[in-house]
Each structure stands twice: as structure tokens, then as C-alpha cells.
Design a protein around this motif. Structure first.
Motif, short mmCIF file in Angstrom:
data_model
loop_
_atom_site.label_atom_id
_atom_site.label_comp_id
_atom_site.label_asym_id
_atom_site.label_seq_id
_atom_site.Cartn_x
_atom_site.Cartn_y
_atom_site.Cartn_z
N HIS A 107 6.72 22.63 17.67
CA HIS A 107 6.84 21.23 17.27
C HIS A 107 5.80 20.92 16.20
O HIS A 107 4.70 21.48 16.22
CB HIS A 107 6.66 20.31 18.48
CG HIS A 107 7.47 20.74 19.67
ND1 HIS A 107 8.83 20.95 19.61
CD2 HIS A 107 7.11 21.04 20.95
CE1 HIS A 107 9.26 21.33 20.80
NE2 HIS A 107 8.25 21.40 21.63
N PRO A 108 6.10 19.99 15.28
CA PRO A 108 5.14 19.69 14.21
C PRO A 108 3.81 19.17 14.77
O PRO A 108 3.79 18.40 15.74
CB PRO A 108 5.84 18.60 13.38
CG PRO A 108 7.12 18.29 14.04
CD PRO A 108 7.34 19.22 15.18
N THR A 110 2.00 16.99 13.69
CA THR A 110 1.91 15.53 13.59
C THR A 110 2.33 14.84 14.89
O THR A 110 1.98 13.69 15.12
CB THR A 110 2.82 15.00 12.46
OG1 THR A 110 4.13 15.58 12.64
CG2 THR A 110 2.29 15.39 11.09
#
Ligand SMILES: Nc1ncnc2c1ncn2[C@@H]1O[C@H](COP(=O)(O)OP(=O)(O)O)[C@@H](O)[C@H]1O
Ligand SMILES: [Mg+2]
Length: 239
Positions: A107-108, A110
Motif C-alpha cells: 500500500h502507498p 501516504t
């Protein structure tokens, strides 16, 4: 966004002479919060662990839109789950833990700051997990489950250790999550508390489903969830 239905069919798990989960069948629908409710030892955690591929069933199936958890192409981006609070290392911080799990799940990065804000753990995200209360660990576990922006949440006793404000926050969070067409399955042994939090009810007792249906059916009959549970289990009806 396609909704994801959970279907549990004939799930059974036997430990020695204990039928921990005995031919359990129910479903949880998208857009709704399903409460999987029953006393301690009823078989809730064992059922959820089988649903998540953590315990091997002796019989039966558990599927998300027809697929077993282990056959989901990117499981943590589809199903967010909290069944164990012991996952975070005490020496790490919440932020460090979340960074690790974001990387593991693909997952990113961010997402880390986003889930910290979503779950309201900003105030302690840079402190060591070893000093967290149970309620803080619950929020961190939920933050971890949300990293992949899942369409399903499976939470085992998520309000354990939360203070009253935390319980209200969780209730509102799950309400919004389901309102977006997502699926929520939560277990609890506190029938009074979840009376205000769920749309559908699955009652389990001694490993067997005692009753399942919409909460409105319980309240339309004039009783509380607790009274309904006691009358059903004492009569031994519907079992
Ligand atoms: N790993 C295990 N080994 C032996 N018995 C177990 C194990 N896990 C659960 N049980 C038993 O299965 C029953 C259901 O437990 P559990 O699923 O944890 O219930 P709940 O989550 O509803 O409190 C209990 O009698 C429990 O003691
Ligand atoms: Mg349990």
C-alpha cells in the motif's frame, strides 16, 4: 464500487471434545453492519479466524463474494481484519508499525498519515507501542486494517478497552464505512452495547447459531437484544 458479501456455510471446528463451532451458517451483506454476538466461549473468535484463513475448518466454507480469504488476489486491499491486538512490537511506534505494514501489503506510504488521522491516533503515533493502553492498541489495530482501503472490515470485539468516547467514535466510523456500501462484521459479547451499532444480528451460543435476522425484528417484538438472546437460549428453540 462493488459490494462484497460474506457467506459462511456449515463451518465447524472441533477441539478435542469441544465443538467450538458447530455447523455455523450466516451471511453479512454490503452496506450493513452485522453483529456476531454471543457470550464468552460461544465460538465467535474461532469462526472469524476460520473466515480469515487463520484456523483450518473441520468442515464448511467461508467466502468473500465466492472466494476464500487466501484466494483473494490482494487480501489486505479487500478485507481489513483485527482479530489479535498483539501484532505490534512494543519497541516500535504506531507510525513505524504502520509503515512496515503498508510496505508488506504493497500500500502507498501516504496511507500511513491518512489512517493515523482517520483513527485519531495522531496524539500518540510517535510513542512506543509498549506503553499503549488497550484502547490505543485497538485504534492502532484498526488503523493497520485500514491501510489497504478495504471494502470489508472484520473486527473481533473491537470495543474492548475503548472508553465511552472511543465507543461512540467507533460506532460512527463503522456507520460511515457501511454507508459507503462496504461490509462490516463485528463480534461482541456485550449485547446491550451493540444494540445501537448494528443492522443485522447473528446470535451464537455453544458453537451454534441461535438466531439471525435484522435488528428491527428484535426491536419490533418489543424486547432488547439481551432479552431475546436469553429467551432463545433458555428455550433451546431454533437450535
Ligand atoms: N486453540 C484452541 N484449542 C482448544 N480449544 C479452543 C481453542 N480455541 C478456542 N477453543 C475453545 O473453543 C470455544 C470457543 O472459543 P472462542 O471461539 O474463543 O469463543 P468466543 O470468541 O466466542 O469467546 C471455547 O470453548 C474455547 O475454549
Ligand atoms: Mg473471542
Amino acid at each position: 464500487m462493488t459490494g462484497i458479501a460474506i457467506r459462511v456455510d456449515g463451518l465447524t471446528k472441533v477441539y478435542g471434545s469441544v465443538r467450538a463451532v458447530d455447523d455455523v451458517t450466516f451471511s453479512a451483506e454490503p452496506g450493513r453492519i452485522t453483529g456476531f454476538l454471543g457470550p464468552n466461549g460461544a465460538g465467535k473468535s474461532t469462526t472469524l479466524r476460520m473466515l480469515l484463513g487463520l484456523v483450518r475448518p473441520d468442515a464448511g466454507t467461508a467466502r468473500f463474494n465466492g472466494r476464500a480469504y487466501r484466494d483473494l488476489p490482494n487480501a489486505t486491499a479487500t478485507v481489513g481484519a483485527v482479530v489479535d491486538l498483539a501484532a505490534a512490537h512494543p519497541a516500535t511506534t504506531a507510525r513505524g508499525h504502520l509503515r512496515t505494514y503498508a510496505a508488506l501489503g504493497g500500500h502507498p506510504a501516504t496511507r500511513v498519515a491518512e489512517v493515523i488521522t482517520t483513527t485519531g491516533i495522531d496524539g500518540f503515533a510517535d510513542r512506543r507501542v509498549g506503553g499503549y493502553s488497550t484502547g490505543m492498541k485497538q485504534r492502532l489495530a484498526l488503523a493497520t486494517a485500514l491501510l489497504g482501503e478495504p471494502r470489508v472490515l472484520v473486527l473481533d470485539e473491537p470495543s474492548n478497552g475503548l472508553d465511552p468516547a472511543g465507543i461512540v467514535w467507533l460506532r460512527n466510523f463503522l456507520r460511515d464505512f457501511a454507508a459507503a456500501g462496504r461490509t462490516v462484521l463485528i463480534s461482541s459479547h456485550l449485547l446491550t452495547e451493540v444494540q445501537h451499532s448494528v443492522d443485522d444480528v447473528v446470535l451464537i451460543n455453544n458453537g451454534r447459531i441461535a438466531w439471525a435476522g435484522p435488528l428491527t425484528e428484535v426491536t419490533a417484538a418489543g424486547g432488547t437484544l439481551e432479552e431475546t438472546f436469553l429467551s432463545i437460549t433458555q428455550e433451546g428453540a431454533l437450535r
